[in-house]
Structures are given as structure tokens and as C-alpha cells.
Design a protein around this motif. Structure first.
Motif, PDB file in Angstrom:
ATOM      1  N   UNK A  86     -39.327 -24.419 -28.301  1.00 41.08           N
ATOM      2  CA  UNK A  86     -38.642 -24.116 -27.036  1.00 41.08           C
ATOM      3  C   UNK A  86     -37.184 -24.527 -27.100  1.00 41.08           C
ATOM      4  N   UNK A  87     -36.897 -25.675 -27.701  1.00 39.04           N
ATOM      5  CA  UNK A  87     -35.504 -26.140 -27.813  1.00 39.04           C
ATOM      6  C   UNK A  87     -34.705 -25.238 -28.740  1.00 39.04           C
ATOM      7  N   UNK A  88     -35.321 -24.775 -29.820  1.00 42.13           N
ATOM      8  CA  UNK A  88     -34.624 -23.874 -30.746  1.00 42.13           C
ATOM      9  C   UNK A  88     -34.340 -22.541 -30.075  1.00 42.13           C
ATOM     10  N   UNK A  89     -35.281 -22.050 -29.287  1.00 38.87           N
ATOM     11  CA  UNK A  89     -35.069 -20.789 -28.577  1.00 38.87           C
ATOM     12  C   UNK A  89     -33.990 -20.930 -27.500  1.00 38.87           C
ATOM     13  N   UNK A  90     -33.937 -22.094 -26.848  1.00 34.48           N
ATOM     14  CA  UNK A  90     -32.928 -22.322 -25.800  1.00 34.48           C
ATOM     15  C   UNK A  90     -31.541 -22.494 -26.395  1.00 34.48           C
ATOM     16  N   UNK A  91     -31.475 -22.984 -27.627  1.00 36.71           N
ATOM     17  CA  UNK A  91     -30.173 -23.218 -28.266  1.00 36.71           C
ATOM     18  C   UNK A  91     -29.529 -21.905 -28.716  1.00 36.71           C
ATOM     19  N   UNK A  92     -30.325 -20.875 -28.912  1.00 40.44           N
ATOM     20  CA  UNK A  92     -29.781 -19.591 -29.392  1.00 40.44           C
ATOM     21  C   UNK A  92     -29.100 -18.828 -28.315  1.00 40.44           C
TER      22      UNK A  92
END
Length: 92
Positions: A86-92
Motif C-alpha cells: 500500500x505504501x509503495x502504491x501510494x508513493x507512485x
């Protein structure tokens, strides 16, 4: 002796406010707060894993039994992986 008195306008360079805000302590706290504000949204996307981990911890510490390390490791790892995705998806 009047010349030896400390004056706030004559601060050494190391005591002055940093030139770049990103390098200051305040900038670090602002970025940390921004990450913490995103946490509830990330947690909302991992509700199933969070509830499974919570159920495991509650069951493992029921009654007078002490919670032991790595009892709920599998559930914790699933929750951690969900947060990371979820954090990786939000960072994109």
C-alpha cells in the motif's frame, strides 16, 4: 566591558537557522508527520490482515497467559507486506 556582552544579533554561524528547510530538524518532522497522516488510509486497505493479526494476538494472550514472541509471526508478516504494498502504491 560593554563590548564583551552577548548580543543576540551576533550569533555564530552554527547557531543560525539553516539555509535550506529540507536539511533542518523542522523539515524532518514535517515529512514524518506527512507519512503518519497517510497511515490510516494505508491501514484501511489492509483491514483483513489487521483483523487476523488482532485476533491472533487476542487469542494468544487470552486469560493469564503471556504473549510469546513469534506466536503470530505469519499474521504479522502478512500485515507488514500489505502495508509495504500500500505504501509503495501510494508513493507512485
Amino acid at each position: 566591558m560593554g563590548e564583551l556582552a552577548w548580543r543576540p544579533t551576533a550569533l555564530p554561524p552554527s547557531w543560525r537557522r539553516p539555509k535550506y528547510e529540507a536539511m533542518s530538524g523542522r523539515g524532518v518532522w514535517l515529512r514524518a508527520r506527512a507519512r503518519l497522516r497517510r497511515f490510516p488510509a494505508l491501514l484501511a486497505g489492509c483491514g483483513e490482515q489487521a483483523s487476523a493479526y488482532g485476533r491472533c494476538v487476542a487469542a494468544a494472550s487470552a486469560g493469564s497467559v503471556e504473549l510469546r514472541r513469534d506466536v503470530c509471526l505469519r499474521e504479522f508478516q502478512a500485515l507488514r507486506e500489505c502495508f509495504a504494498r500500500a505504501a509503495a502504491a501510494a508513493a507512485k
